[in-house]
Scaffold this motif. Structure first.
Motif, PDB file in Angstrom:
ATOM      1  N   LEU A 467       0.863  -1.179   0.000  1.00  0.00           N
ATOM      2  CA  LEU A 467       0.000   0.000   0.000  1.00  0.00           C
ATOM      3  C   LEU A 467       0.902   1.233   0.000  1.00  0.00           C
ATOM      4  CD1 LEU A 467      -2.639   1.586   0.319  1.00  0.00           C
ATOM      5  CD2 LEU A 467      -2.509   1.160   2.782  1.00  0.00           C
ATOM      6  N   ALA A 468       0.767   2.078  -1.033  1.00  0.00           N
ATOM      7  CA  ALA A 468       1.679   3.213  -1.144  1.00  0.00           C
ATOM      8  C   ALA A 468       0.969   4.453  -1.662  1.00  0.00           C
ATOM      9  CB  ALA A 468       2.837   2.862  -2.084  1.00  0.00           C
ATOM     10  N   ILE A 469       1.182   5.559  -0.955  1.00  0.00           N
ATOM     11  CA  ILE A 469       0.753   6.880  -1.426  1.00  0.00           C
ATOM     12  C   ILE A 469       2.027   7.613  -1.810  1.00  0.00           C
ATOM     13  CG2 ILE A 469      -0.420   9.022  -0.825  1.00  0.00           C
ATOM     14  CD1 ILE A 469      -1.995   7.452   1.253  1.00  0.00           C
ATOM     15  N   LYS A 470       2.244   7.778  -3.113  1.00  0.00           N
ATOM     16  CA  LYS A 470       3.521   8.279  -3.605  1.00  0.00           C
ATOM     17  C   LYS A 470       3.337   9.424  -4.576  1.00  0.00           C
ATOM     18  CE  LYS A 470       5.696   5.797  -6.704  1.00  0.00           C
ATOM     19  NZ  LYS A 470       5.596   6.651  -7.927  1.00  0.00           N
ATOM     20  N   ALA A 471       4.417  10.185  -4.769  1.00  0.00           N
ATOM     21  CA  ALA A 471       4.427  11.238  -5.776  1.00  0.00           C
ATOM     22  C   ALA A 471       4.459  10.598  -7.159  1.00  0.00           C
ATOM     23  CB  ALA A 471       5.637  12.146  -5.572  1.00  0.00           C
ATOM     24  N   PHE A 472       4.057  11.370  -8.157  1.00  0.00           N
ATOM     25  CA  PHE A 472       4.001  10.825  -9.512  1.00  0.00           C
ATOM     26  C   PHE A 472       4.286  11.927 -10.515  1.00  0.00           C
ATOM     27  CE2 PHE A 472      -0.218  11.954  -7.928  1.00  0.00           C
ATOM     28  CZ  PHE A 472      -0.664  12.852  -8.882  1.00  0.00           C
ATOM     29  N   GLU A 473       4.646  11.506 -11.727  1.00  0.00           N
ATOM     30  CA  GLU A 473       4.868  12.456 -12.807  1.00  0.00           C
ATOM     31  C   GLU A 473       3.523  12.845 -13.428  1.00  0.00           C
ATOM     32  OE1 GLU A 473       7.816  13.733 -13.725  1.00  0.00           O
ATOM     33  OE2 GLU A 473       8.855  12.618 -12.131  1.00  0.00           O
ATOM     34  N   ILE A 587     -16.264  11.297  -1.733  1.00  0.00           N
ATOM     35  CA  ILE A 587     -15.492  11.823  -2.860  1.00  0.00           C
ATOM     36  C   ILE A 587     -13.999  11.817  -2.548  1.00  0.00           C
ATOM     37  CG2 ILE A 587     -15.084  13.866  -4.286  1.00  0.00           C
ATOM     38  CD1 ILE A 587     -18.054  14.590  -3.855  1.00  0.00           C
ATOM     39  N   ILE A 588     -13.640  12.234  -1.335  1.00  0.00           N
ATOM     40  CA  ILE A 588     -12.223  12.237  -0.943  1.00  0.00           C
ATOM     41  C   ILE A 588     -11.649  10.827  -1.028  1.00  0.00           C
ATOM     42  CG2 ILE A 588     -10.642  12.539   1.007  1.00  0.00           C
ATOM     43  CD1 ILE A 588     -12.398  14.905   1.889  1.00  0.00           C
ATOM     44  N   ASN A 589     -12.347   9.857  -0.455  1.00  0.00           N
ATOM     45  CA  ASN A 589     -11.862   8.478  -0.464  1.00  0.00           C
ATOM     46  C   ASN A 589     -11.728   7.943  -1.879  1.00  0.00           C
ATOM     47  OD1 ASN A 589     -11.607   8.251   2.326  1.00  0.00           O
ATOM     48  ND2 ASN A 589     -13.705   7.542   2.598  1.00  0.00           N
ATOM     49  N   ALA A 590     -12.716   8.227  -2.732  1.00  0.00           N
ATOM     50  CA  ALA A 590     -12.668   7.737  -4.108  1.00  0.00           C
ATOM     51  C   ALA A 590     -11.467   8.312  -4.852  1.00  0.00           C
ATOM     52  CB  ALA A 590     -13.966   8.099  -4.832  1.00  0.00           C
ATOM     53  N   LEU A 591     -11.217   9.608  -4.667  1.00  0.00           N
ATOM     54  CA  LEU A 591     -10.084  10.236  -5.342  1.00  0.00           C
ATOM     55  C   LEU A 591      -8.754   9.674  -4.842  1.00  0.00           C
ATOM     56  CD1 LEU A 591     -11.295  13.957  -5.396  1.00  0.00           C
ATOM     57  CD2 LEU A 591     -10.905  12.500  -7.395  1.00  0.00           C
ATOM     58  N   ILE A 592      -8.626   9.546  -3.526  1.00  0.00           N
ATOM     59  CA  ILE A 592      -7.371   9.037  -2.957  1.00  0.00           C
ATOM     60  C   ILE A 592      -7.108   7.606  -3.413  1.00  0.00           C
ATOM     61  CG2 ILE A 592      -6.174   8.398  -0.823  1.00  0.00           C
ATOM     62  CD1 ILE A 592      -6.249  11.376  -1.190  1.00  0.00           C
ATOM     63  N   VAL A 593      -8.112   6.740  -3.275  1.00  0.00           N
ATOM     64  CA  VAL A 593      -7.938   5.332  -3.641  1.00  0.00           C
ATOM     65  C   VAL A 593      -7.704   5.197  -5.139  1.00  0.00           C
ATOM     66  CG1 VAL A 593      -9.041   3.064  -3.692  1.00  0.00           C
ATOM     67  CG2 VAL A 593      -9.301   4.535  -1.685  1.00  0.00           C
ATOM     68  N   GLY A 594      -8.423   5.970  -5.937  1.00  0.00           N
ATOM     69  CA  GLY A 594      -8.226   5.911  -7.376  1.00  0.00           C
ATOM     70  C   GLY A 594      -6.822   6.318  -7.781  1.00  0.00           C
ATOM     71  N   ILE A 595      -6.302   7.383  -7.178  1.00  0.00           N
ATOM     72  CA  ILE A 595      -4.949   7.840  -7.501  1.00  0.00           C
ATOM     73  C   ILE A 595      -3.907   6.834  -7.023  1.00  0.00           C
ATOM     74  CG2 ILE A 595      -3.233   9.637  -7.042  1.00  0.00           C
ATOM     75  CD1 ILE A 595      -5.569  11.646  -6.967  1.00  0.00           C
ATOM     76  N   ILE A 596      -4.116   6.253  -5.853  1.00  0.00           N
ATOM     77  CA  ILE A 596      -3.215   5.187  -5.381  1.00  0.00           C
ATOM     78  C   ILE A 596      -3.155   4.070  -6.417  1.00  0.00           C
ATOM     79  CG2 ILE A 596      -2.971   3.314  -3.697  1.00  0.00           C
ATOM     80  CD1 ILE A 596      -4.042   5.221  -1.574  1.00  0.00           C
ATOM     81  N   THR A 597      -4.319   3.711  -6.959  1.00  0.00           N
ATOM     82  CA  THR A 597      -4.390   2.597  -7.901  1.00  0.00           C
ATOM     83  C   THR A 597      -3.666   2.905  -9.202  1.00  0.00           C
ATOM     84  OG1 THR A 597      -6.538   1.973  -6.966  1.00  0.00           O
ATOM     85  CG2 THR A 597      -5.949   1.014  -9.087  1.00  0.00           C
TER      86      THR A 597
END
Length: 606
Positions: A467-473, A587-597
């Protein structure tokens, strides 16, 4: 309400301290307390695509005193940050380390020739370190986990074409070693390079073989296979049965050469999070290449990095909860603040209790039953991100089922018991909906802004295992449409958790009960899979051929989902208490989880 506001102020301060602490400590560990220089590179490869990588240069590696180097690679659907145990431990032992993002992964280019270039990443890394003046070109090693070891084997074959090979040692990590030539005859493609294998006894993908009766055998029987025995016999027809955890030596072209297989009673993805695996990796390269700073393999510090990455993850979650709550107390978003704190509804009759438990059980059962069919469907589509599509379809269908359950519950029970959808926040005017969307976008933007700050100053992120929340290009944002697939579920489950199931059942543990049932599909399916594997030595859901659905991979995708489903449910409850608005957290959860994915997977050109 004032109590929640004060609590949120404290939590906001705590969250920022935890994230800052994460960055400082992680950076110090990765740089061995300032003794290793760490930088991120963008490499122009010989094949025309760019590849992102971390480069670690110990202070002892100089032009006058060049050091041995090791190129490390992650596996499929991962990124260079997943190899942190390797680069932390090898760099502190004095090796120059290059950790690469494979093509179509992480921050490397998404190419249209992925299936041609996929094995190329490690060899491009070898070419890169061989051109560095502070690297000893006679002592270059390679290793990679899972798909990364496919790339290692491809690098060996490419290196064999050179008049003077560059690679001196290779460690195959949770993959199979080479033991045949192109004609299928027993062979030693590794030549006089030192080579070892770290093999998981319960590997879901590799170490397979076939019994004498033609029955497919899984990894527990690997040591009996030609793959293992021919490899340990240096490409020769086995003259004796050789065993794991034993180092074998043979003179190859005048050089004492090593072969070894280390077997660990773990599963495939755990091996890059295993102290025992890391010990073998460190000890092997110390012996094969000579570590400038000889430290026993059992002496490891990468676990502290992981611990503080997790502390940062906790801080990130606390930030989402506290920052959202404090924003609704500002003039701009004041209309989203509830007049009074949302309190649990008293459930006195048996029908109310029945509907509570029935809805939780039904949701958990539905999510468990449809998971494999839906992710299989999504992964089979001609899309850029099969994992995102599969998990997104599952989320959407589970969300629709949750909505169906709420509609039935409301019409059969809720309406008759006086349930008011307006007071509960299910219904709201359009102006509040617009403000809700704006608020959620601000929270997610600022939240990921902190992730980018962490990455820029410390090369750190927030993670725990897979499980990772990371920066991205920025190019990754082209996959944002996949994020929309997560909205139905996370909004629906926030409404269900807070408008339908926020009651006195379970007392103060009510939110935890809801969170557990949300996570049950992600818990039950791996339990069934691995209990079968450990007791029967075969997987219940196995991949029967290369063209068949990769069920073992789909089950592994659920590991981070357990924490995601559990944590997002608790986040939604915290935010709902001060807003009586289930859509904000949804909405917050959907955005966070979607971006993680979309940032932690492989992307291809369909």
């Amino acid at each position: 309400m004032e109590k929640l506001k004060k609590t949120s102020r404290v939590l906001l301060g705590v969250s920022l301290v935890l994230m800052l602490l994460c960055g400082i400590v992680v950076h110090m560990i990765q740089t061995n307390w300032g003794k290793v220089d760490m930088q991120e590179l963008t490499i122009e490869t010989d094949h025309g695509y760019t590849m992102s990588a971390y480069l670690f240069v110990p202070e002892t590696a100089t032009t006058e005193n060049p050091a041995p180097a090791v190129v490390v690679s992650h596996g499929y659907l991962n990124n260079k940050e997943m190899t942190d145990a390797n680069y932390v431990e090898l760099a502190r032992r004095g090796f120059v380390v290059l950790s690469v993002d494979q093509p179509n992964h992480g921050d490397s280019d998404v190419t249209s020739d992925f299936f041609v270039l996929q094995p190329d990443g490690v060899y491009q890394g070898v070419l890169t370190v061989s051109r560095l003046p502070f690297v000893d070109k006679t002592r270059i090693g390679v290793t990679g986990h899972s798909m990364g070891s496919w790339s290692v084997n491809a690098a060996i074959l490419a290196d064999n074409m050179n008049e003077t090979p560059l690679i001196s040692a290779a460690l195959i990590h949770c993959n199979d070693p080479l033991y045949q030539d192109d004609a299928g005859n027993f062979a030693n493609p590794y030549g006089n390079r030192d080579v070892a294998v770290v093999s998981a006894i319960y590997d879901e993908f590799f170490g397979t073989s076939v019994g004498q009766d033609g029955t497919p055998l899984a990894s527990p029987y690997f040591m009996e296979s030609d793959t293992a025995q021919v490899f340990l016999n240096f490409g020769n027809t086995p003259s004796e049965v050789r065993t794991n955890d034993t180092v074998y030596h043979e003179d190859i072209d005048g050089k004492d050469t090593i072969r070894a297989i280390y077997r660990l009673p773990i599963i495939h993805p755990w091996s890059h999070f295993s102290a025992r695996s890391e010990k073998h990796i460190c000890d092997f390269f110390t012996e094969a290449l000579g570590a400038p700073n000889a430290i026993p393999g059992s002496s490891q510090v990468w676990q502290w990095k992981e611990a503080f990455n997790f502390i940062g993850l906790i801080g990130f979650v606390l930030f989402l909860c506290s920052f959202t709550t404090l924003l609704v107390h500002t003039p701009t978003f004041a209309s989203l603040k509830a007049d009074e704190e949302a309190l649990p509804v008293s459930v006195k009759d048996s029908k109310g209790k029945t509907w509570f438990w029935l809805s939780l059980v039904a949701g958990a059962l539905f999510g468990s039953l449809v998971y494999l069919p839906l992710v299989t469907l999504g992964n089979s589509m001609a899309v850029a991100q099969g994992e995102s599509m599969g998990l997104g379809l599952w989320s959407t269908c589970c969300g629709l089922f949750t909505i169906l359950c709420m509609v039935v519950s409301y019409n059969v029970y809720g309406k008759k018991s006086g349930m008011d959808l307006n007071k509960l926040g299910v219904k709201m005017p359009i102006n509040k909906i617009c403000l809700t969307i704006l608020l959620a976008l601000i929270v997610v933007t600022v939240g990921f802004g902190l992730v980018f700050v962490e990455d820029y100053f410390f090369y750190a992120d927030f993670r725990l295992w897979t499980l990772a929340i990371k920066a991205f290009e920025l190019p990754i944002l082209r996959y944002l449409p996949y994020v929309l697939l997560f909205f139905t579920y996370y909004i629906a489950v926030s409404i269900a958790t807070n408008c339908f199931n926020y009651n006195t059942i379970g007392g103060k543990a009510n939110a935890v009960i809801c969170a557990i049932f949300s996570a049950i599909p992600a818990l039950v399916l791996p339990w069934i899979q691995y209990i079968t594997y450990y007791t029967k030595n075969h997987l219940l859901w196995a991949q029967t051929s290369m063209s068949a659905p990769n069920y073992p991979m789909f089950v592994l995708w659920l590991f981070p989902v357990v924490l995601i489903l559990f944590g997002t449910t608790l986040i939604s409850r915290y935010i709902y208490r001060s807003t009586k608005n289930p859509y904000i957290a949804g909405i917050i959860n959907a955005l966070i989880v979607g971006i993680i994915t979309i940032t932690n997977t492989c992307s291809i050109v369909p």
